[in-house]
Design a protein around this motif. Structure first.
Motif, PDB file in Angstrom:
ATOM      1  N   SER A  76       0.832  -1.208   0.000  1.00  0.00           N
ATOM      2  CA  SER A  76       0.000   0.000   0.000  1.00  0.00           C
ATOM      3  C   SER A  76       0.865   1.257   0.000  1.00  0.00           C
ATOM      4  O   SER A  76       0.624   2.196  -0.773  1.00  0.00           O
TER       5      SER A  76
ATOM      6  N   ASN B 271       2.669   1.565  -3.357  1.00  0.00           N
ATOM      7  CA  ASN B 271       1.723   1.987  -4.388  1.00  0.00           C
ATOM      8  C   ASN B 271       1.409   3.476  -4.260  1.00  0.00           C
ATOM      9  O   ASN B 271       1.361   4.203  -5.259  1.00  0.00           O
ATOM     10  N   ALA B 272       1.219   3.948  -3.031  1.00  0.00           N
ATOM     11  CA  ALA B 272       0.929   5.370  -2.804  1.00  0.00           C
ATOM     12  C   ALA B 272       2.116   6.238  -3.213  1.00  0.00           C
ATOM     13  O   ALA B 272       1.941   7.288  -3.850  1.00  0.00           O
TER      14      ALA B 272
ATOM     15  N   ARG C 104       2.296   6.333  -6.987  1.00  0.00           N
ATOM     16  CA  ARG C 104       1.189   7.131  -7.543  1.00  0.00           C
ATOM     17  C   ARG C 104       1.451   8.625  -7.351  1.00  0.00           C
ATOM     18  O   ARG C 104       1.259   9.410  -8.270  1.00  0.00           O
TER      19      ARG C 104
ATOM     20  N   ASP D 248       3.167   9.328 -10.693  1.00  0.00           N
ATOM     21  CA  ASP D 248       1.837   9.257 -11.317  1.00  0.00           C
ATOM     22  C   ASP D 248       1.622   7.907 -12.012  1.00  0.00           C
ATOM     23  O   ASP D 248       1.075   7.829 -13.105  1.00  0.00           O
TER      24      ASP D 248
ATOM     25  N   SER E 142       0.114   4.020 -11.347  1.00  0.00           N
ATOM     26  CA  SER E 142      -0.721   3.230 -10.446  1.00  0.00           C
ATOM     27  C   SER E 142      -1.193   1.978 -11.171  1.00  0.00           C
ATOM     28  O   SER E 142      -1.191   1.918 -12.391  1.00  0.00           O
ATOM     29  N   SER E 143      -1.595   1.005 -10.398  1.00  0.00           N
ATOM     30  CA  SER E 143      -2.061  -0.248 -10.977  1.00  0.00           C
ATOM     31  C   SER E 143      -3.164  -0.829 -10.108  1.00  0.00           C
ATOM     32  O   SER E 143      -3.035  -0.898  -8.887  1.00  0.00           O
ATOM     33  N   ASN E 144      -4.248  -1.239 -10.762  1.00  0.00           N
ATOM     34  CA  ASN E 144      -5.325  -1.910 -10.029  1.00  0.00           C
ATOM     35  C   ASN E 144      -4.841  -3.226  -9.426  1.00  0.00           C
ATOM     36  O   ASN E 144      -5.329  -3.653  -8.381  1.00  0.00           O
TER      37      ASN E 144
ATOM     38  N   TRP F 257      -2.012  -3.839  -7.983  1.00  0.00           N
ATOM     39  CA  TRP F 257      -1.415  -3.587  -6.666  1.00  0.00           C
ATOM     40  C   TRP F 257      -2.493  -3.330  -5.619  1.00  0.00           C
ATOM     41  O   TRP F 257      -2.370  -3.781  -4.477  1.00  0.00           O
ATOM     42  N   LEU F 258      -3.549  -2.623  -6.005  1.00  0.00           N
ATOM     43  CA  LEU F 258      -4.656  -2.389  -5.061  1.00  0.00           C
ATOM     44  C   LEU F 258      -5.337  -3.703  -4.687  1.00  0.00           C
ATOM     45  O   LEU F 258      -5.677  -3.940  -3.528  1.00  0.00           O
TER      46      LEU F 258
END
Length: 194
Positions: free
Chosen positions: A33, A36-37, A40, A44, A46-48, A50-51
């Motif tokens: 998390s 990923n933050a 992002r 800039d 991000s990847s779904n 990783w979420l």
């Protein structure tokens, strides 16, 4: 009773091992998390996926540690009310509630999860999110977690009955209330006795 207690101890050992080891999944989830933050906000990017990995790990830890939590008698209850009851009354309440409420619930959830998981595996179900992951690994954790909880429920029923008949001591009995809580419990017991 000796055979049942041996069965209970075997279940306890398995769930103790699993519960202690899945705690690391929470750390992995937090690190993913945070990474990923940072990605992002800094780049800039991000990847779904990783979420989704985050909630896969958190969900797995939660589901696999549920039986361990029950074993340690750390599940949610109203301690203030519970502590006003006698030890024997609490033991009977635990035995009856495990048998009448918890056991049917975990059996039902496990039974309903099998076709749900099987369908997901057969279809190769993938998340609807762009770049999402396959879903069956997360879904299978529901079936595994509730299966572990079924076995731990049986273990708790066996142990609670053995405690009631005096075969074993209660190793989950907590005597670590803060002094303020001890005063509140003593006052409530006095008030209830009037």
């Amino acid at each position: 009773m000796t055979v049942l207690l041996a069965f209970s101890r075997a279940i306890d050992r398995v769930n103790e091992f699993i519960g202690r080891n899945v705690a690391w999944l929470i750390l992995a989830s937090v690190l993913i998390s945070a990474g990923n933050a940072i990605m992002r906000k800094t780049f800039d990017i991000s990847s779904n996926a990783w979420l989704e990995v985050q909630w896969y790990l958190y969900g797995t830890a939660f589901l696999l540690a549920a039986a361990y939590t029950l074993k340690r008698n750390e599940h949610v209850r109203i301690d203030f009310v519970s502590n006003m009851l006698s030890k024997r009354t609490r033991d009977w309440i635990d035995l009856i509630c495990h048998f009448i409420f918890l056991l049917p619930f975990v059996l039902l959830i496990t039974w309903l999860s099998i076709p749900w998981v099987t369908k997901s595996i057969r279809s190769g179900e993938i998340s609807a999110n762009a770049g999402g992951l396959i879903l069956w690994p997360a879904k299978i954790m529901v079936a595994i977690g509730f299966t572990l909880l079924i076995f731990q429920t049986f273990s708790e029923i066996i142990k609670r009955f053995a405690i009631i008949i005096g075969r074993i001591p209660d190793e989950t009995e907590h005597h670590d209330l803060p002094p303020e809580a001890e005063v509140m419990v003593a006052t409530a017991r006095q008030e209830a006795g009037k």
